[in-house]
Design an enzyme around this catalytic site. Structure first.
Site, PDB file in Angstrom:
ATOM      1  N   TYR A  94      -0.523  -1.675 -11.855  1.00  0.00           N
ATOM      2  CA  TYR A  94      -2.125  -1.585 -12.088  1.00  0.00           C
ATOM      3  C   TYR A  94      -2.562  -0.761 -13.412  1.00  0.00           C
ATOM      4  O   TYR A  94      -4.222   0.172 -13.036  1.00  0.00           O
ATOM      5  CB  TYR A  94      -2.699  -1.384 -10.551  1.00  0.00           C
ATOM      6  CG  TYR A  94      -2.349  -1.446  -9.842  1.00  0.00           C
ATOM      7  CD1 TYR A  94      -2.735  -3.037  -9.024  1.00  0.00           C
ATOM      8  CD2 TYR A  94      -1.707  -0.732  -8.191  1.00  0.00           C
ATOM      9  CE1 TYR A  94      -2.192  -3.469  -7.813  1.00  0.00           C
ATOM     10  CE2 TYR A  94      -0.918  -0.978  -7.438  1.00  0.00           C
ATOM     11  CZ  TYR A  94      -1.382  -2.584  -7.309  1.00  0.00           C
ATOM     12  OH  TYR A  94      -1.743  -3.492  -5.926  1.00  0.00           O
TER      13      TYR A  94
ATOM     14  N   GLU B 204       4.587  -5.996   1.183  1.00  0.00           N
ATOM     15  CA  GLU B 204       4.261  -6.588   0.224  1.00  0.00           C
ATOM     16  C   GLU B 204       4.325  -5.140  -0.880  1.00  0.00           C
ATOM     17  O   GLU B 204       2.953  -4.887  -1.458  1.00  0.00           O
ATOM     18  CB  GLU B 204       3.209  -7.195   0.664  1.00  0.00           C
ATOM     19  CG  GLU B 204       3.364  -8.748   1.030  1.00  0.00           C
ATOM     20  CD  GLU B 204       2.350  -9.204   0.883  1.00  0.00           C
ATOM     21  OE1 GLU B 204       1.195  -8.217   1.005  1.00  0.00           O
ATOM     22  OE2 GLU B 204       1.701 -10.176   1.959  1.00  0.00           O
ATOM     23  N   PRO B 205       5.255  -4.899  -1.137  1.00  0.00           N
ATOM     24  CA  PRO B 205       4.806  -3.422  -1.633  1.00  0.00           C
ATOM     25  C   PRO B 205       4.773  -3.669  -3.379  1.00  0.00           C
ATOM     26  O   PRO B 205       5.895  -4.805  -4.146  1.00  0.00           O
ATOM     27  CB  PRO B 205       6.162  -2.592  -2.215  1.00  0.00           C
ATOM     28  CG  PRO B 205       7.269  -3.807  -1.362  1.00  0.00           C
ATOM     29  CD  PRO B 205       6.636  -4.227  -0.487  1.00  0.00           C
ATOM     30  N   GLY B 206       3.915  -3.474  -4.576  1.00  0.00           N
ATOM     31  CA  GLY B 206       3.857  -3.833  -5.291  1.00  0.00           C
ATOM     32  C   GLY B 206       3.619  -2.149  -6.072  1.00  0.00           C
ATOM     33  O   GLY B 206       4.580  -1.948  -6.765  1.00  0.00           O
TER      34      GLY B 206
ATOM     35  N   TYR C  74     -10.630   5.788 -10.076  1.00  0.00           N
ATOM     36  CA  TYR C  74     -10.095   6.067  -8.451  1.00  0.00           C
ATOM     37  C   TYR C  74     -10.735   7.305  -8.803  1.00  0.00           C
ATOM     38  O   TYR C  74      -9.715   8.650  -8.181  1.00  0.00           O
ATOM     39  CB  TYR C  74      -9.269   5.722  -8.558  1.00  0.00           C
ATOM     40  CG  TYR C  74      -9.058   4.593  -8.263  1.00  0.00           C
ATOM     41  CD1 TYR C  74      -9.586   3.541  -7.371  1.00  0.00           C
ATOM     42  CD2 TYR C  74      -7.545   3.418  -8.968  1.00  0.00           C
ATOM     43  CE1 TYR C  74      -9.171   1.932  -7.842  1.00  0.00           C
ATOM     44  CE2 TYR C  74      -8.313   2.508  -9.317  1.00  0.00           C
ATOM     45  CZ  TYR C  74      -8.440   1.620  -8.673  1.00  0.00           C
ATOM     46  OH  TYR C  74      -8.041   0.262  -8.703  1.00  0.00           O
TER      47      TYR C  74
ATOM     48  N   CYS D 183     -15.715   4.482 -26.049  1.00  0.00           N
ATOM     49  CA  CYS D 183     -17.358   4.459 -26.386  1.00  0.00           C
ATOM     50  C   CYS D 183     -17.163   4.929 -25.790  1.00  0.00           C
ATOM     51  O   CYS D 183     -18.380   4.605 -24.877  1.00  0.00           O
ATOM     52  CB  CYS D 183     -17.930   3.873 -27.240  1.00  0.00           C
ATOM     53  SG  CYS D 183     -17.282   3.348 -28.975  1.00  0.00           S
ATOM     54  N   GLU D 184     -17.455   5.860 -24.298  1.00  0.00           N
ATOM     55  CA  GLU D 184     -18.041   6.304 -23.631  1.00  0.00           C
ATOM     56  C   GLU D 184     -17.200   7.424 -22.541  1.00  0.00           C
ATOM     57  O   GLU D 184     -16.037   8.133 -22.981  1.00  0.00           O
ATOM     58  CB  GLU D 184     -17.848   5.691 -21.920  1.00  0.00           C
ATOM     59  CG  GLU D 184     -16.727   4.378 -22.038  1.00  0.00           C
ATOM     60  CD  GLU D 184     -17.523   3.171 -20.539  1.00  0.00           C
ATOM     61  OE1 GLU D 184     -17.446   4.160 -19.525  1.00  0.00           O
ATOM     62  OE2 GLU D 184     -17.682   2.450 -20.542  1.00  0.00           O
TER      63      GLU D 184
ATOM     64  N   GLY E 235       0.549  -0.811   0.236  1.00  0.00           N
ATOM     65  CA  GLY E 235      -0.208  -0.561  -0.125  1.00  0.00           C
ATOM     66  C   GLY E 235       1.144   0.930   0.349  1.00  0.00           C
ATOM     67  O   GLY E 235      -0.034   2.408  -0.086  1.00  0.00           O
TER      68      GLY E 235
ATOM     69  N   ARG F 129      -7.699   3.686 -14.192  1.00  0.00           N
ATOM     70  CA  ARG F 129      -7.394   4.123 -12.936  1.00  0.00           C
ATOM     71  C   ARG F 129      -8.278   5.589 -12.941  1.00  0.00           C
ATOM     72  O   ARG F 129      -8.861   5.820 -12.347  1.00  0.00           O
ATOM     73  CB  ARG F 129      -6.697   4.474 -12.420  1.00  0.00           C
ATOM     74  CG  ARG F 129      -5.308   3.306 -12.427  1.00  0.00           C
ATOM     75  CD  ARG F 129      -4.235   3.186 -12.155  1.00  0.00           C
ATOM     76  NE  ARG F 129      -4.043   3.477 -10.184  1.00  0.00           N
ATOM     77  CZ  ARG F 129      -3.853   4.564  -9.720  1.00  0.00           C
ATOM     78  NH1 ARG F 129      -3.806   5.483 -10.476  1.00  0.00           N
ATOM     79  NH2 ARG F 129      -4.059   4.548  -8.180  1.00  0.00           N
TER      80      ARG F 129
HETATM   81  N1  LLP Z   1      -0.982  -7.227  -0.297  1.00  0.00           N
HETATM   82  C1  LLP Z   1      -2.125  -7.362  -0.632  1.00  0.00           C
HETATM   83  C2  LLP Z   1      -2.852  -8.419   0.339  1.00  0.00           C
HETATM   84  C3  LLP Z   1      -2.627  -6.398  -1.346  1.00  0.00           C
HETATM   85  O1  LLP Z   1      -4.011  -6.565  -1.363  1.00  0.00           O
HETATM   86  C4  LLP Z   1      -2.297  -5.031  -2.573  1.00  0.00           C
HETATM   87  C5  LLP Z   1      -2.810  -4.644  -3.180  1.00  0.00           C
HETATM   88  C6  LLP Z   1      -0.663  -5.456  -1.679  1.00  0.00           C
HETATM   89  C7  LLP Z   1      -0.149  -5.342  -1.785  1.00  0.00           C
HETATM   90  C8  LLP Z   1      -0.126  -4.271  -2.541  1.00  0.00           C
HETATM   91  O2  LLP Z   1      -0.776  -2.376  -2.365  1.00  0.00           O
HETATM   92  P1  LLP Z   1       0.617  -1.367  -2.862  1.00  0.00           P
HETATM   93  O3  LLP Z   1       1.575  -1.515  -2.168  1.00  0.00           O
HETATM   94  O4  LLP Z   1       0.987  -2.316  -4.322  1.00  0.00           O
HETATM   95  O5  LLP Z   1      -0.254  -0.430  -3.286  1.00  0.00           O
HETATM   96  N2  LLP Z   1      -5.803  -1.049  -8.346  1.00  0.00           N
HETATM   97  C9  LLP Z   1      -5.124  -0.260  -7.109  1.00  0.00           C
HETATM   98  C10 LLP Z   1      -4.896  -0.310  -6.169  1.00  0.00           C
HETATM   99  C11 LLP Z   1      -5.689  -2.398  -5.287  1.00  0.00           C
HETATM  100  C12 LLP Z   1      -4.690  -2.664  -4.546  1.00  0.00           C
HETATM  101  C13 LLP Z   1      -5.410  -3.979  -4.277  1.00  0.00           C
HETATM  102  N3  LLP Z   1      -4.084  -4.821  -3.465  1.00  0.00           N
HETATM  103  C14 LLP Z   1      -5.098   1.020  -8.067  1.00  0.00           C
HETATM  104  O6  LLP Z   1      -4.539   1.135  -9.001  1.00  0.00           O
HETATM  105  O7  LLP Z   1      -4.351   1.910  -7.420  1.00  0.00           O
END
Ligand code: LLP
Length: 445
Positions: free
Chosen positions: A402, A302-304, A345, A372-373, A260, A341
């Site tokens: 994402y 868990e960074p994404g 959001y 088309c929107e 997150g 996105r």
């Molecule tokens: N761990 C878990 C269990 C999660 O559900 C997520 C993201 C992460 C780690 C990684 O979160 P991050 O570090 O990437 O923020 N589609 C949305 C974000 C959805 C995140 C879902 N879970 C967007 O585009 O902002």
């Protein structure tokens, strides 16, 4: 190829590449180079729309995490963006992986990622998800609902055991948008600390000899820029760990605080301070555990987005420009099918003209997609050169997370390719989706 850089960059746009990959350089002809490759060259070779991923930026971001969390496990959240190259990069950089489907898991393991370094999530794991996790030997399965407990135990079988965690909800509000806040009760993830459902699930897991509970998991949301909600959540989770010790006499060895971690999408926006997060989590964990008489568990994060997001740049070609109803619209050859996105959001971006220098005064424009929107807008009310015209190229930074992982087949436009750039060379990682791909799935008469 040698390319001259713009000497003595004007201070007016000194930080206009602030949210771009570190390797981004302005070129004299208005182009921008990423990973040593001019973006116009990528557009020329691979066509548009296209996504560029700076390999060194992804790797550098992995290293920053390893350095900030030397005693923790850093698991890249695959949902941000996954392909075989990214799997290899994060593995080589010493990260683990967080997956949430049989698809992500299978891709990772078949690409050579060690299954024991993979955590499997999901609030609704399908039979195939669980079967794949068990068959491939995912290191941890994170239980998210009581119904999973008996189901998982039965699938493991009497002679075997699997390591599991339990996802809990700490009652903390955090996250960049209502749809990506997962720390409070009243949303679908985890089990509440407040109403006792987490504690109850722990008892049920512990009653299953096939399941070894290694720790608690807590992911409070996404695009969070403050450390405080993590610290509050951690304290609450440690409280439950202490109750588990008191009730069941076991001390859980792991604590997963999820991801997150927020990144800036536009110059001047805040990032989560990773070093502060690491420092505060470590300090709070030691003091809370000392106060509760617990051994300090191993921390997992868990960074994404913070790994791949800022490493990606989306490239579009302008197809149409018009002024109507008092607004200037710049329509490009991608849109909500490659980046949902903004529509989901209200996410804001800063597109940039590349490939030519313009002396025209800036104008306020809305960059729209081709779908088309009316809601298919990539960037509303942004400044672009007043002479922007069809054929121009636009680049949108912070496009690595994402976007493509949430891309769709809307209007059969097809998902863009992903091109890795590094050390002056570009290579295709994921090819463009074509009509043949759509046709191939369309098997009925
Ligand atoms: N761990 C878990 C269990 C999660 O559900 C997520 C993201 C992460 C780690 C990684 O979160 P991050 O570090 O990437 O923020 N589609 C949305 C974000 C959805 C995140 C879902 N879970 C967007 O585009 O902002």
């Amino acid at each position: 190829m040698t390319t001259a850089l713009v000497p003595g960059t004007a201070s007016a746009d000194a930080d206009d590449l602030a949210v771009w990959p570190l390797s981004a350089r302005r070129l004299p002809d208005g182009d921008v180079m990423v990973g040593g490759v001019p973006l116009t060259e990528v557009a020329h070779r691979f066509d548009t729309p296209a996504y560029v991923l700076d390999e060194s930026e992804v790797r550098a971001r992995c290293r920053v995490y390893r350095a900030a969390f030397p005693d923790a496990d850093v698991m890249y959240a695959a949902k941000a963006f996954l392909c075989r190259a990214v799997i290899r990069w994060v593995h080589e950089e010493g990260l683990g992986l967080d997956v949430c489907s049989a698809g992500e898991l299978e891709l990772a393991v078949t690409a050579g990622f060690p299954p024991e370094r993979i955590i499997m999530h999901g609030n609704a794991k399908s039979p195939r998800d669980l079967e794949t996790a068990l068959r491939l030997g995912a290191g941890r399965i994170v239980i998210d609902s009581p119904s999973e407990i008996a189901r998982l135990a039965a699938s493991v079988g009497p002679q075997d055991h699997r390591r599991v965690m339990l996802r809990v909800t700490p009652g903390v509000l955090a996250g960049g948008h209502e749809k990506i806040r997962t720390g409070t009760d009243g949303q679908k993830f985890g089990l509440s600390l407040a109403d006792g459902s987490a504690e109850h699930a722990v008892a049920r897991i512990l009653s299953q000899p096939q399941l070894r509970l290694t720790g608690l998991h807590c992911h409070i949301g996404s695009q969070i820029t403050e450390v405080e909600p993590y610290v509050t959540s951690l304290r609450r989770v440690v409280d439950l760990m202490a109750r588990i010790r008191d009730l069941h006499g076991i001390i859980l060895p792991e604590l997963d605080m999820g991801g997150g971690h927020g990144v800036p999408y536009r110059p001047g926006e805040r990032a989560l301070d990773r070093s502060a997060l690491a420092r505060e989590l470590r300090a709070t964990l030691s003091s809370a555990c000392a106060a509760a008489g617990l051994d300090v568990p191993r921390l997992v994060v868990e960074p994404g987005r913070a790994i791949t997001g800022p490493a990606g740049v989306a490239l579009y070609r302008v197809l149409a420009v018009k002024r109507t109803g008092g607004q200037m619209f710049v329509a490009v050859d991608g849109g909500m099918s490659d980046n949902p996105r903004p529509a989901l959001y209200g996410a804001r971006y800063t597109p940039r003209l590349i490939g030519r220098r313009s002396c025209a005064a800036p104008t306020t424009a809305t960059v729209a997609g081709r779908h088309c929107e009316a809601g298919d807008v990539l960037a509303a009310d942004v400044e672009l050169p007043g002479d922007i015209r069809p054929g121009d190229l636009l680049a949108v930074p912070v496009a690595g997370a994402y976007h493509l992982s949430m891309a769709s087949g809307y209007n059969m436009v097809g998902r863009p390719p992903v091109v890795a750039v590094t050390d002056g060379s570009a290579r295709l990682l994921v090819r463009r989706e074509t009509l043949d791909d759509f046709r191939g799935r369309d098997v009925g008469e």
